[in-house]
Motif scaffolding. Structure first.
Motif, PDB file in Angstrom:
ATOM      1  N   ALA A 140     -11.226  -2.280  -4.424  1.00  0.00           N
ATOM      2  CA  ALA A 140     -11.815  -2.220  -3.086  1.00  0.00           C
ATOM      3  C   ALA A 140     -10.965  -2.993  -2.086  1.00  0.00           C
ATOM      4  O   ALA A 140     -10.828  -2.586  -0.929  1.00  0.00           O
ATOM      5  N   GLN A 141     -10.379  -4.103  -2.528  1.00  0.00           N
ATOM      6  CA  GLN A 141      -9.509  -4.872  -1.634  1.00  0.00           C
ATOM      7  C   GLN A 141      -8.245  -4.096  -1.302  1.00  0.00           C
ATOM      8  O   GLN A 141      -7.750  -4.131  -0.171  1.00  0.00           O
ATOM      9  N   ASP A 142      -7.712  -3.378  -2.284  1.00  0.00           N
ATOM     10  CA  ASP A 142      -6.537  -2.546  -2.030  1.00  0.00           C
ATOM     11  C   ASP A 142      -6.898  -1.377  -1.116  1.00  0.00           C
ATOM     12  O   ASP A 142      -6.134  -1.024  -0.211  1.00  0.00           O
ATOM     13  N   TRP A 143      -8.052  -0.771  -1.331  1.00  0.00           N
ATOM     14  CA  TRP A 143      -8.530   0.338  -0.502  1.00  0.00           C
ATOM     15  C   TRP A 143      -8.742  -0.136   0.935  1.00  0.00           C
ATOM     16  O   TRP A 143      -8.426   0.569   1.894  1.00  0.00           O
ATOM     17  N   CYS A 144      -9.259  -1.350   1.083  1.00  0.00           N
ATOM     18  CA  CYS A 144      -9.445  -1.938   2.412  1.00  0.00           C
ATOM     19  C   CYS A 144      -8.096  -2.041   3.137  1.00  0.00           C
ATOM     20  O   CYS A 144      -7.970  -1.695   4.319  1.00  0.00           O
ATOM     21  N   ASP A 145      -7.067  -2.456   2.427  1.00  0.00           N
ATOM     22  CA  ASP A 145      -5.726  -2.569   3.008  1.00  0.00           C
ATOM     23  C   ASP A 145      -5.172  -1.191   3.375  1.00  0.00           C
ATOM     24  O   ASP A 145      -4.550  -1.012   4.430  1.00  0.00           O
ATOM     25  N   MET A 146      -5.412  -0.194   2.521  1.00  0.00           N
ATOM     26  CA  MET A 146      -4.942   1.167   2.799  1.00  0.00           C
ATOM     27  C   MET A 146      -5.601   1.728   4.060  1.00  0.00           C
ATOM     28  O   MET A 146      -4.944   2.336   4.908  1.00  0.00           O
ATOM     29  N   LEU A 147      -6.923   1.524   4.189  1.00  0.00           N
ATOM     30  CA  LEU A 147      -7.629   2.001   5.377  1.00  0.00           C
ATOM     31  C   LEU A 147      -7.129   1.286   6.634  1.00  0.00           C
ATOM     32  O   LEU A 147      -6.943   1.908   7.692  1.00  0.00           O
ATOM     33  N   ALA A 170      -5.769 -10.785   0.082  1.00  0.00           N
ATOM     34  CA  ALA A 170      -6.548 -11.171  -1.095  1.00  0.00           C
ATOM     35  C   ALA A 170      -5.634 -11.887  -2.087  1.00  0.00           C
ATOM     36  O   ALA A 170      -4.406 -11.860  -1.957  1.00  0.00           O
ATOM     37  N   GLU A 171      -6.218 -12.506  -3.084  1.00  0.00           N
ATOM     38  CA  GLU A 171      -5.426 -13.308  -4.013  1.00  0.00           C
ATOM     39  C   GLU A 171      -4.495 -12.460  -4.866  1.00  0.00           C
ATOM     40  O   GLU A 171      -3.372 -12.854  -5.170  1.00  0.00           O
ATOM     41  N   ILE A 173      -4.399  -8.453  -4.838  1.00  0.00           N
ATOM     42  CA  ILE A 173      -3.945  -7.207  -4.246  1.00  0.00           C
ATOM     43  C   ILE A 173      -4.783  -6.898  -3.015  1.00  0.00           C
ATOM     44  O   ILE A 173      -5.969  -7.247  -2.949  1.00  0.00           O
ATOM     45  N   GLY A 174      -4.166  -6.283  -2.013  1.00  0.00           N
ATOM     46  CA  GLY A 174      -4.925  -5.864  -0.831  1.00  0.00           C
ATOM     47  C   GLY A 174      -5.275  -7.007   0.096  1.00  0.00           C
ATOM     48  O   GLY A 174      -4.607  -8.042   0.144  1.00  0.00           O
ATOM     49  N   ILE A 175      -6.383  -6.826   0.852  1.00  0.00           N
ATOM     50  CA  ILE A 175      -6.839  -7.831   1.818  1.00  0.00           C
ATOM     51  C   ILE A 175      -8.334  -8.062   1.659  1.00  0.00           C
ATOM     52  O   ILE A 175      -9.059  -7.211   1.144  1.00  0.00           O
ATOM     53  N   ASP A 176      -8.769  -9.235   2.105  1.00  0.00           N
ATOM     54  CA  ASP A 176     -10.194  -9.566   2.034  1.00  0.00           C
ATOM     55  C   ASP A 176     -10.998  -8.805   3.080  1.00  0.00           C
ATOM     56  O   ASP A 176     -12.168  -8.493   2.873  1.00  0.00           O
ATOM     57  N   ARG A 177     -10.368  -8.519   4.222  1.00  0.00           N
ATOM     58  CA  ARG A 177     -11.008  -7.816   5.322  1.00  0.00           C
ATOM     59  C   ARG A 177      -9.956  -7.598   6.391  1.00  0.00           C
ATOM     60  O   ARG A 177      -8.848  -8.145   6.297  1.00  0.00           O
ATOM     61  N   ALA A 178     -10.275  -6.840   7.397  1.00  0.00           N
ATOM     62  CA  ALA A 178      -9.390  -6.688   8.550  1.00  0.00           C
ATOM     63  C   ALA A 178     -10.245  -6.479   9.779  1.00  0.00           C
ATOM     64  O   ALA A 178     -11.166  -5.657   9.774  1.00  0.00           O
ATOM     65  N   HIS A 248       0.423 -12.882   5.553  1.00  0.00           N
ATOM     66  CA  HIS A 248       1.323 -12.245   4.599  1.00  0.00           C
ATOM     67  C   HIS A 248       2.701 -12.882   4.597  1.00  0.00           C
ATOM     68  O   HIS A 248       3.565 -12.506   3.817  1.00  0.00           O
ATOM     69  N   GLY A 249       2.947 -13.844   5.504  1.00  0.00           N
ATOM     70  CA  GLY A 249       4.254 -14.480   5.579  1.00  0.00           C
ATOM     71  C   GLY A 249       5.086 -13.887   6.690  1.00  0.00           C
ATOM     72  O   GLY A 249       4.738 -12.887   7.282  1.00  0.00           O
ATOM     73  N   GLY A 250       6.212 -14.554   6.978  1.00  0.00           N
ATOM     74  CA  GLY A 250       7.099 -14.025   8.020  1.00  0.00           C
ATOM     75  C   GLY A 250       6.820 -14.681   9.353  1.00  0.00           C
ATOM     76  O   GLY A 250       6.064 -15.645   9.462  1.00  0.00           O
ATOM     77  N   GLN A 251       7.408 -14.144  10.383  1.00  0.00           N
ATOM     78  CA  GLN A 251       7.269 -14.730  11.709  1.00  0.00           C
ATOM     79  C   GLN A 251       5.847 -14.604  12.222  1.00  0.00           C
ATOM     80  O   GLN A 251       5.153 -13.639  11.929  1.00  0.00           O
ATOM     81  N   GLY A 252       5.437 -15.601  13.004  1.00  0.00           N
ATOM     82  CA  GLY A 252       4.149 -15.517  13.672  1.00  0.00           C
ATOM     83  C   GLY A 252       2.989 -16.043  12.857  1.00  0.00           C
ATOM     84  O   GLY A 252       1.875 -16.101  13.339  1.00  0.00           O
TER      85      GLY A 252
END
Length: 375
Positions: A140-147, A170-171, A173-178, A248-252
Motif C-alpha cells: 500500500a505504501q508503494d501504491w501510494c507512491d505510484m499514485l 516509508a521505512e 518502500i514507497g511513502i507514508d502519505r503525500a 528522499h535526500g538531495g537538494q532542498g
C-alpha cells in the motif's frame, strides 16, 4: 447502427459548440472583458491593490474562456472548409485533414463542456490532494507512491503548478502519505473526480514467492479555500508540534526542525507540512490545509443532517473503490462508476493519462444529478 458521415459529425460538433457557448455565457463574458479592460486602464485602478488583483484574475479567466471558444469555432470552420474542398477535388489528404481537425475539436469541446459543468466557485480554483496508503502493508505504501507520481505527471500534462507539502518516505518502500497543492484553472473541479479509494492488483515486488496481491490507497481532494471564506478556528484548539523533516535526500531537504504538525483537538484532525524551507512557511501551508479540511467536514455534517431528514439514501455504486488498476493476470484500468476502461496501464500510471477518466466522470455525474432532479 449507421456510420456517421463526416458532414454529420461536423454538424454534431457545431451543435455541441453552440451549447457550450450558451452554458458559458460567451457573449456576456465578451462584454465583461471589454468592461474590465476599461476599468483596468483607469489611473486609480491599482489604488486598491487587493481589489485590482481580484479584477485581473477575473479578467484573465474570462479572456481564457472567450479565447478557447473562439479557437474552437475557428477549428470548426477550418474543418468544414477542408471537407468541402476534399469533396470538390476528390482529395483524400484534405479529407484526412478535416478528420484530424474534427478530432482536435472533439477534444477541445470535451474540455469546454467539463468547464461548463462546474457551477461552484471553488471548482475553478486550486486543490489540495492527499494520498494515503490503505490495506496492503508495504504494498500500500508503494501504491501510494505510484499514485502520487501519477498525479504529478497528470498535473504536468495539464500545465498546473504543484507544491508538494508533505511526502515522507516509508521505512522500506514507497511513502507514508503525500499531500500536495495543485494550482491552475479548474484544478479542484477536475481533480475531485479522483476522490475515493483506488485499487491495485499486481504481482507483489516485495513477495519472494511472486504472488498476486490486491492493495488500496485513498485519495482525498479538497478545495484550497480563498482567504475570504471564513472558517472559525480557535487557536486554543490547536496543538502545534515542530520536528525534524524527513525526505528522499538531495537538494532542498530540511536540516533543521522546520517541519510542522498541527492537531485540531476537537476533531482530532492532523495536518503536517515539511517541504518548505522555513517553519513559518510550513505552518502557513498547514493552516491552509487545516482550514480546507474543517470546511469540508462542516459541509459533510450539514449534508448528513439533510439526508437524515430526507430519509435513507441509496447510492448507486460498485463498492468502496472508484477505480481498479490491474497489472496481472491481464492489464486494465477501469473506472467502476463510469465503466470507462483502457489496457494502456503504463499510459495511465506512468504518464498520467487521466483525462479519459476525469472527463467521463464529470459527464456521468452531471447525468446522475439530472436524473435525480427529474425524480
Amino acid at each position: 447502427m449507421a456510420v456517421q458521415t463526416m458532414d454529420e459529425r461536423l454538424q454534431a460538433l457545431r451543435g455541441r459548440l453552440q451549447e457550450v457557448s450558451s452554458y458559458l455565457h460567451i457573449e456576456e463574458n465578451r462584454s465583461q472583458v471589454a468592461e474590465l479592460e476599461s476599468q483596468s486602464a483607469q489611473a486609480d485602478f491599482w489604488n486598491d491593490a487587493e481589489a485590482a488583483r481580484a479584477t485581473m484574475e477575473r479578467l484573465a479567466q474570462m479572456r481564457s474562456c472567450v479565447r478557447d471558444v473562439d479557437e474552437a469555432a475557428a477549428t470548426l470552420e477550418d474543418a468544414e472548409a477542408a471537407l468541402q474542398l476534399s469533396e470538390e477535388m476528390a482529395d483524400d489528404e484534405l479529407l484526412a485533414e478535416a478528420e484530424s481537425l474534427a478530432d482536435r475539436l472533439d477534444h477541445d469541446l470535451s474540455e469546454l463542456e467539463v468547464a461548463s459543468w462546474f457551477t461552484d466557485e471553488l471548482d475553478h480554483g486550486d486543490a489540495i490532494v492527499t494520498v494515503t496508503p490503505g490495506q496492503g502493508g508495504l504494498e500500500a505504501q508503494d501504491w501510494c507512491d505510484m499514485l502520487f507520481h501519477m498525479y504529478l505527471r497528470y498535473c504536468e500534462r495539464r500545465g498546473w503548478n504543484v507544491t508538494v507539502n508533505d511526502a515522507p518516505p516509508a521505512e522500506v518502500i514507497g511513502i507514508d502519505r503525500a499531500t500536495f497543492t495543485v494550482s491552475g484553472m479548474n484544478a479542484y473541479g477536475m481533480l475531485r473526480s479522483e476522490h475515493g479509494v483506488h485499487r491495485l492488483v499486481r504481482i507483489s515486488p516485495t513477495d519472494e514467492k511472486k504472488r498476486r496481491q490486491t492493495t488500496f490507497a485513498g485519495v482525498e481532494v479538497l478545495p484550497l479555500l480563498p482567504d475570504d471564506v471564513e472558517v472559525d478556528i480557535d487557536p486554543n484548539d490547536l496543538r502545534i508540534d515542530v520536528y525534524h523533516a524527513s525526505g528522499h535526500g538531495g537538494q532542498g531537504v530540511n536540516t533543521t526542525d522546520s517541519a510542522v504538525r498541527i492537531t485540531h483537538l476537537p476533531t482530532g484532525t492532523v495536518v503536517t507540512c515539511q517541504n518548505e524551507r522555513s517553519q513559518l512557511q510550513n505552518k502557513a501551508y498547514a493552516m491552509k490545509i487545516l482550514r480546507s479540511r474543517l470546511y469540508e467536514m462542516e459541509l459533510e455534517r450539514r449534508a448528513a443532517e439533510i439526508d437524515e431528514l430526507r430519509g435513507p439514501k441509496h447510492d448507486i455504486g460498485f463498492g468502496n473503490q472508484i477505480r481498479s488498476y490491474v497489472l496481472y493476470p491481464y492489464q486494465m484500468v477501469k473506472d467502476l462508476r463510469t465503466g470507462v476502461e483502457t489496457s494502456d496501464v503504463d499510459g495511465v500510471i506512468e504518464d498520467g493519462d487521466l483525462d479519459q477518466f476525469v472527463i467521463a466522470y464529470h459527464r456521468w455525474a452531471v447525468g446522475s444529478r439530472a436524473s435525480d432532479n427529474s425524480q
